[in-house]
Design an enzyme around this catalytic site. Structure first.
Site, PDB file in Angstrom:
ATOM      1  CE1 TYR A 162     -10.639   9.239  -8.672  1.00  0.00           C
ATOM      2  CE2 TYR A 162     -12.010  10.462 -10.225  1.00  0.00           C
ATOM      3  CZ  TYR A 162     -10.895   9.696  -9.965  1.00  0.00           C
ATOM      4  OH  TYR A 162     -10.023   9.391 -10.979  1.00  0.00           O
ATOM      5  CG  PHE A 171      -1.111   4.422 -13.096  1.00  0.00           C
ATOM      6  CD1 PHE A 171      -1.861   4.959 -14.118  1.00  0.00           C
ATOM      7  CD2 PHE A 171       0.210   4.082 -13.356  1.00  0.00           C
ATOM      8  CE1 PHE A 171      -1.324   5.157 -15.380  1.00  0.00           C
ATOM      9  CE2 PHE A 171       0.771   4.270 -14.608  1.00  0.00           C
ATOM     10  CZ  PHE A 171       0.002   4.813 -15.628  1.00  0.00           C
ATOM     11  CE  LYS A 190      -7.263  10.477  -9.299  1.00  0.00           C
ATOM     12  NZ  LYS A 190      -6.034   9.694  -9.327  1.00  0.00           N
ATOM     13  CG  ASP A 240      -2.022   0.966   1.179  1.00  0.00           C
ATOM     14  OD1 ASP A 240      -1.737   2.181   1.128  1.00  0.00           O
ATOM     15  OD2 ASP A 240      -3.189   0.536   1.155  1.00  0.00           O
ATOM     16  CB  ILE A 241       1.013   4.434  -1.969  1.00  0.00           C
ATOM     17  CG1 ILE A 241      -0.494   4.740  -1.937  1.00  0.00           C
ATOM     18  CG2 ILE A 241       1.448   3.914  -3.328  1.00  0.00           C
ATOM     19  CD1 ILE A 241      -0.921   5.843  -2.889  1.00  0.00           C
ATOM     20  CE  LYS A 264     -11.334   2.290 -11.893  1.00  0.00           C
ATOM     21  NZ  LYS A 264     -11.148   1.899 -13.263  1.00  0.00           N
ATOM     22  CB  VAL A 320     -29.368   5.404 -22.353  1.00  0.00           C
ATOM     23  CG1 VAL A 320     -28.893   6.772 -22.827  1.00  0.00           C
ATOM     24  CG2 VAL A 320     -28.797   4.296 -23.219  1.00  0.00           C
ATOM     25  CG  PHE A 321     -27.426   6.807 -16.480  1.00  0.00           C
ATOM     26  CD1 PHE A 321     -28.407   5.891 -16.102  1.00  0.00           C
ATOM     27  CD2 PHE A 321     -26.099   6.526 -16.131  1.00  0.00           C
ATOM     28  CE1 PHE A 321     -28.081   4.727 -15.406  1.00  0.00           C
ATOM     29  CE2 PHE A 321     -25.768   5.374 -15.433  1.00  0.00           C
ATOM     30  CZ  PHE A 321     -26.758   4.470 -15.075  1.00  0.00           C
ATOM     31  CB  SER A 361      -9.561  12.581 -13.372  1.00  0.00           C
ATOM     32  OG  SER A 361     -10.852  12.451 -13.902  1.00  0.00           O
TER      33      SER A 361
HETATM   34  P1  NAD Z   1      -7.626   0.721 -11.283  1.00  0.00           P
HETATM   35  O1  NAD Z   1      -8.454   0.648 -10.046  1.00  0.00           O
HETATM   36  O2  NAD Z   1      -7.748  -0.380 -12.264  1.00  0.00           O
HETATM   37  O3  NAD Z   1      -6.085   0.883 -10.888  1.00  0.00           O
HETATM   38  C1  NAD Z   1      -5.667   1.491  -9.697  1.00  0.00           C
HETATM   39  C2  NAD Z   1      -4.760   0.510  -8.996  1.00  0.00           C
HETATM   40  O4  NAD Z   1      -4.305   1.091  -7.776  1.00  0.00           O
HETATM   41  C3  NAD Z   1      -5.466  -0.792  -8.626  1.00  0.00           C
HETATM   42  O5  NAD Z   1      -4.703  -1.872  -9.111  1.00  0.00           O
HETATM   43  C4  NAD Z   1      -5.518  -0.776  -7.106  1.00  0.00           C
HETATM   44  O6  NAD Z   1      -5.416  -2.076  -6.564  1.00  0.00           O
HETATM   45  C5  NAD Z   1      -4.326   0.095  -6.764  1.00  0.00           C
HETATM   46  N1  NAD Z   1      -4.442   0.802  -5.489  1.00  0.00           N
HETATM   47  C6  NAD Z   1      -5.507   1.494  -5.016  1.00  0.00           C
HETATM   48  N2  NAD Z   1      -5.215   2.038  -3.822  1.00  0.00           N
HETATM   49  C7  NAD Z   1      -3.929   1.690  -3.536  1.00  0.00           C
HETATM   50  C8  NAD Z   1      -3.035   1.963  -2.463  1.00  0.00           C
HETATM   51  N3  NAD Z   1      -3.444   2.698  -1.414  1.00  0.00           N
HETATM   52  N4  NAD Z   1      -1.795   1.467  -2.510  1.00  0.00           N
HETATM   53  C9  NAD Z   1      -1.376   0.720  -3.564  1.00  0.00           C
HETATM   54  N5  NAD Z   1      -2.173   0.423  -4.597  1.00  0.00           N
HETATM   55  C10 NAD Z   1      -3.432   0.910  -4.607  1.00  0.00           C
HETATM   56  O7  NAD Z   1      -7.927   2.130 -11.957  1.00  0.00           O
HETATM   57  P2  NAD Z   1      -7.467   2.693 -13.366  1.00  0.00           P
HETATM   58  O8  NAD Z   1      -8.683   2.897 -14.175  1.00  0.00           O
HETATM   59  O9  NAD Z   1      -6.342   1.909 -13.903  1.00  0.00           O
HETATM   60  O10 NAD Z   1      -6.981   4.136 -12.912  1.00  0.00           O
HETATM   61  C11 NAD Z   1      -5.626   4.405 -12.641  1.00  0.00           C
HETATM   62  C12 NAD Z   1      -5.502   5.833 -12.165  1.00  0.00           C
HETATM   63  O11 NAD Z   1      -6.031   6.709 -13.160  1.00  0.00           O
HETATM   64  C13 NAD Z   1      -6.285   6.134 -10.889  1.00  0.00           C
HETATM   65  O12 NAD Z   1      -5.529   7.027 -10.110  1.00  0.00           O
HETATM   66  C14 NAD Z   1      -7.535   6.817 -11.396  1.00  0.00           C
HETATM   67  O13 NAD Z   1      -8.069   7.703 -10.447  1.00  0.00           O
HETATM   68  C15 NAD Z   1      -7.004   7.568 -12.605  1.00  0.00           C
HETATM   69  N6  NAD Z   1      -8.028   7.829 -13.614  1.00  0.00           N
HETATM   70  C16 NAD Z   1      -8.775   6.805 -14.111  1.00  0.00           C
HETATM   71  C17 NAD Z   1      -9.758   7.059 -15.048  1.00  0.00           C
HETATM   72  C18 NAD Z   1     -10.648   5.960 -15.563  1.00  0.00           C
HETATM   73  O14 NAD Z   1     -11.731   6.262 -16.063  1.00  0.00           O
HETATM   74  N7  NAD Z   1     -10.255   4.697 -15.495  1.00  0.00           N
HETATM   75  C19 NAD Z   1      -9.946   8.369 -15.516  1.00  0.00           C
HETATM   76  C20 NAD Z   1      -9.147   9.390 -15.003  1.00  0.00           C
HETATM   77  C21 NAD Z   1      -8.183   9.108 -14.045  1.00  0.00           C
HETATM   78  C1  WQD Z   2     -20.064   7.964 -19.625  1.00  0.00           C
HETATM   79  C2  WQD Z   2     -21.437   8.326 -20.162  1.00  0.00           C
HETATM   80  C3  WQD Z   2     -23.178   8.401 -18.499  1.00  0.00           C
HETATM   81  C4  WQD Z   2     -23.156   4.144 -17.542  1.00  0.00           C
HETATM   82  C5  WQD Z   2     -16.203   8.703 -15.127  1.00  0.00           C
HETATM   83  C6  WQD Z   2     -15.732   9.506 -13.951  1.00  0.00           C
HETATM   84  C7  WQD Z   2     -14.543  10.337 -14.339  1.00  0.00           C
HETATM   85  C8  WQD Z   2     -13.444   9.494 -14.990  1.00  0.00           C
HETATM   86  C9  WQD Z   2     -13.996   8.652 -16.096  1.00  0.00           C
HETATM   87  C10 WQD Z   2     -11.903   8.814 -13.285  1.00  0.00           C
HETATM   88  C11 WQD Z   2     -22.190   9.297 -19.248  1.00  0.00           C
HETATM   89  C12 WQD Z   2     -23.423   7.297 -19.504  1.00  0.00           C
HETATM   90  C13 WQD Z   2     -22.859   5.369 -18.115  1.00  0.00           C
HETATM   91  C14 WQD Z   2     -24.418   3.567 -17.773  1.00  0.00           C
HETATM   92  C15 WQD Z   2     -24.995   5.468 -19.140  1.00  0.00           C
HETATM   93  N1  WQD Z   2     -12.874   8.566 -14.050  1.00  0.00           N
HETATM   94  N2  WQD Z   2     -23.767   6.012 -18.896  1.00  0.00           N
HETATM   95  N3  WQD Z   2     -25.290   4.261 -18.567  1.00  0.00           N
HETATM   96  O1  WQD Z   2     -19.115   9.642 -15.886  1.00  0.00           O
HETATM   97  O2  WQD Z   2     -17.965  10.418 -18.017  1.00  0.00           O
HETATM   98  O3  WQD Z   2     -16.609   9.613 -16.160  1.00  0.00           O
HETATM   99  O4  WQD Z   2     -15.130   7.901 -15.631  1.00  0.00           O
HETATM  100  O5  WQD Z   2     -11.300   9.815 -13.136  1.00  0.00           O
HETATM  101  O6  WQD Z   2     -14.096  10.945 -13.180  1.00  0.00           O
HETATM  102  O7  WQD Z   2     -16.792  10.336 -13.531  1.00  0.00           O
HETATM  103  O8  WQD Z   2     -17.922   7.984 -17.409  1.00  0.00           O
HETATM  104  O9  WQD Z   2     -18.436   5.749 -18.279  1.00  0.00           O
HETATM  105  O10 WQD Z   2     -19.517   6.484 -16.125  1.00  0.00           O
HETATM  106  O11 WQD Z   2     -20.213   7.553 -18.265  1.00  0.00           O
HETATM  107  O12 WQD Z   2     -25.839   6.057 -19.829  1.00  0.00           O
HETATM  108  O13 WQD Z   2     -24.747   2.495 -17.267  1.00  0.00           O
HETATM  109  O14 WQD Z   2     -22.223   7.137 -20.201  1.00  0.00           O
HETATM  110  O15 WQD Z   2     -24.373   9.062 -18.179  1.00  0.00           O
HETATM  111  O16 WQD Z   2     -22.889  10.176 -20.073  1.00  0.00           O
HETATM  112  P1  WQD Z   2     -18.018   9.494 -16.845  1.00  0.00           P
HETATM  113  P2  WQD Z   2     -19.012   6.844 -17.469  1.00  0.00           P
END
Ligand code: NAD
Ligand code: WQD
Length: 370
Positions: free
Chosen positions: A167, A87, A171, A64-65, A91, A237-238, A137
């Site tokens: 969340y 990363f 960030k 854990d970090i 999230k 679809v929201f 993000s």
């Molecule tokens: P993910 O959950 O698949 O990956 C995050 C990883 O971090 C996981 O493997 C988890 O086990 C690990 N983790 C969580 N807390 C931890 C801790 N305290 N110590 C060590 N490891 C820990 O998510 P992802 O989609 O790969 O996202 C990676 C990063 O990108 C995250 O910081 C997320 O907030 C950011 N991000 C993701 C998205 C997205 O839509 N997927 C969008 C924007 C930003």
């Molecule tokens: C996309 C579109 C929904 C599910 C999220 C986080 C953002 C970032 C990326 C981490 C929207 C619609 C979705 C469903 C739907 N993550 N939708 N039915 O909300 O843009 O972004 O992920 O940083 O912080 O908020 O992504 O994939 O949830 O939604 O209609 O069952 O799909 O309304 O318009 P979002 P999403």
């Protein structure tokens, strides 16, 4: 800075969705990586699959970090870590409104601890340079429709930030702390890239690694994938009463491999910074990682249906709280300054997601299938 053959890139959260794809991209570019992950939202099987794809043994730390002693022991074993791709973190937007302290603790306390341990360790190594890339993000911008006449769509990096959930605030606070850290004359050896991702989708085309959400998926494409395999009956679809071309919200969906290459480009940009003994600050800059093109929910349903080869069922449901009309990136800064541009369109991302889904209908639990 000079990259020596024995220097490592530490990937926190490297067993996760984006981290695992980025680990592979870095190894393919000739980098040596170490993966650290608590596995709170991932499986070590993802690391094994990256090893299989890259034909490389990856040092893995189940840590854990927030574990200061664990981090110190890792650095003792691998003193030559010159870069960190950070990363690790929680999230899920909805969950962050239910357990905000857990989010602040994991994301903020965790990052403070990580930066603190490395700052002290680098000081002990005569302030050798450290390049740090942070997963931020698009969510930090909040509802950009608050600005009149669409002036902030597509969203440039100078758009004022105002996240609307815990969340997103974690960030933004991390962005502030990293900027403040690099502004101190004591930390001139720190170079930070803040990458604001839009909506990552897709998977590696091999179908060996991909996104494996726990429980009911919150995000659009992972949910649609489970509709396609029959795990969910239909997509809700929201809302279809937004001011878009078909009434559904617009997002900038980016292939996870393009995102992964964006990290390599950001790292290379940081590595070009020559150490300056007279500088009184380190370096910190933010870049959007998006395609610059928006797609509606219905367009994504059509694209994924085309990849699957049949129409996927959906029904119009009420709007989801916290959703906004349009989050499309202005991607010019990353294009120009990082020399990076996306290569894949949403159709290719949907095809790769479908390959991953077909091969792993239960995610990494299907480890025997691969
Ligand atoms: P993910 O959950 O698949 O990956 C995050 C990883 O971090 C996981 O493997 C988890 O086990 C690990 N983790 C969580 N807390 C931890 C801790 N305290 N110590 C060590 N490891 C820990 O998510 P992802 O989609 O790969 O996202 C990676 C990063 O990108 C995250 O910081 C997320 O907030 C950011 N991000 C993701 C998205 C997205 O839509 N997927 C969008 C924007 C930003
Ligand atoms: C996309 C579109 C929904 C599910 C999220 C986080 C953002 C970032 C990326 C981490 C929207 C619609 C979705 C469903 C739907 N993550 N939708 N039915 O909300 O843009 O972004 O992920 O940083 O912080 O908020 O992504 O994939 O949830 O939604 O209609 O069952 O799909 O309304 O318009 P979002 P999403």
């Amino acid at each position: 800075m000079t990259i020596t053959d024995d220097s490592y890139v530490l990937i926190t959260g490297g067993a996760g969705y984006i981290g695992s794809h980025t680990a592979l991209t870095l190894i393919e570019a000739g980098r040596k990586v170490i993966i650290l992950d608590s596995l709170v939202n991932s499986s070590v099987e993802a690391v094994r699959r990256v090893e299989k794809l890259s034909q490389t043994k990856i040092p893995f730390f189940n840590l854990d970090i927030r574990d200061t002693e664990g981090l110190k022991a890792m650095i003792e074993q691998y003193p030559n870590i010159s870069a960190i791709l950070h990363f690790a973190g929680l999230k899920a937007v909805g969950e962050s409104t239910q357990i905000p302290l857990d989010y602040y603790h994991a994301n903020l306390t965790g990052t403070i601890n990580l930066v603190d341990v490395f700052t002290k360790s680098k000081k002990a190594q005569n302030k050798s340079p450290i390049n740090f890339v942070f997963s931020s993000s698009a969510t930090v911008y909040g509802d950009v429709t608050r600005f009149p006449n669409g002036v902030m769509i597509p969203i440039p990096e100078h758009c004022p930030t105002d996240p609307i959930n815990p969340y997103g605030r974690t960030k933004l606070f991390i962005e502030h702390l990293l900027r403040d850290h690099t502004q101190s004359p004591q930390n001139t050896n720190w170079n930070v890239a803040i990458l604001r991702y839009f909506n990552p989708i897709g998977a590696h085309p091999s179908g060996l690694i991909g996104e494996d959400p726990l429980g009911i998926p919150n995000n659009l494409l992972p949910y649609l994938a489970q509709v396609a395999t029959g795990r969910r009956e239909k997509l809700g679809v929201f809302g279809n009463d937004y001011a878009s071309r078909d009434g559904t919200p617009i997002r900038d969906y980016i292939h996870v491999l393009d995102l992964a290459r964006g990290h390599l480009a950001a790292l290379e940009r940081l590595e070009k910074i020559t150490p300056d003994t007279t500088a009184d600050t380190g370096f910190c800059r933010e870049w959007n990682l998006g395609t610059g093109e928006g797609s509606t929910v219905i367009e994504m349903v059509d694209a994924f249906s085309a990849a699957v080869g049949r129409d996927l069922p959906y029904e119009i449901a009420p709007r989801r709280a916290g959703d906004v009309l349009d989050l499309t990136a202005k991607a010019d800064r990353a294009n120009e300054e990082l020399g990076w541009k996306t290569q894949f369109d949403v159709q290719k991302a949907c095809e790769d997601l479908w390959t991953w889904t077909k091969q792993n209908p239960q995610g990494y639990n299907d480890s025997e299938a691969n």
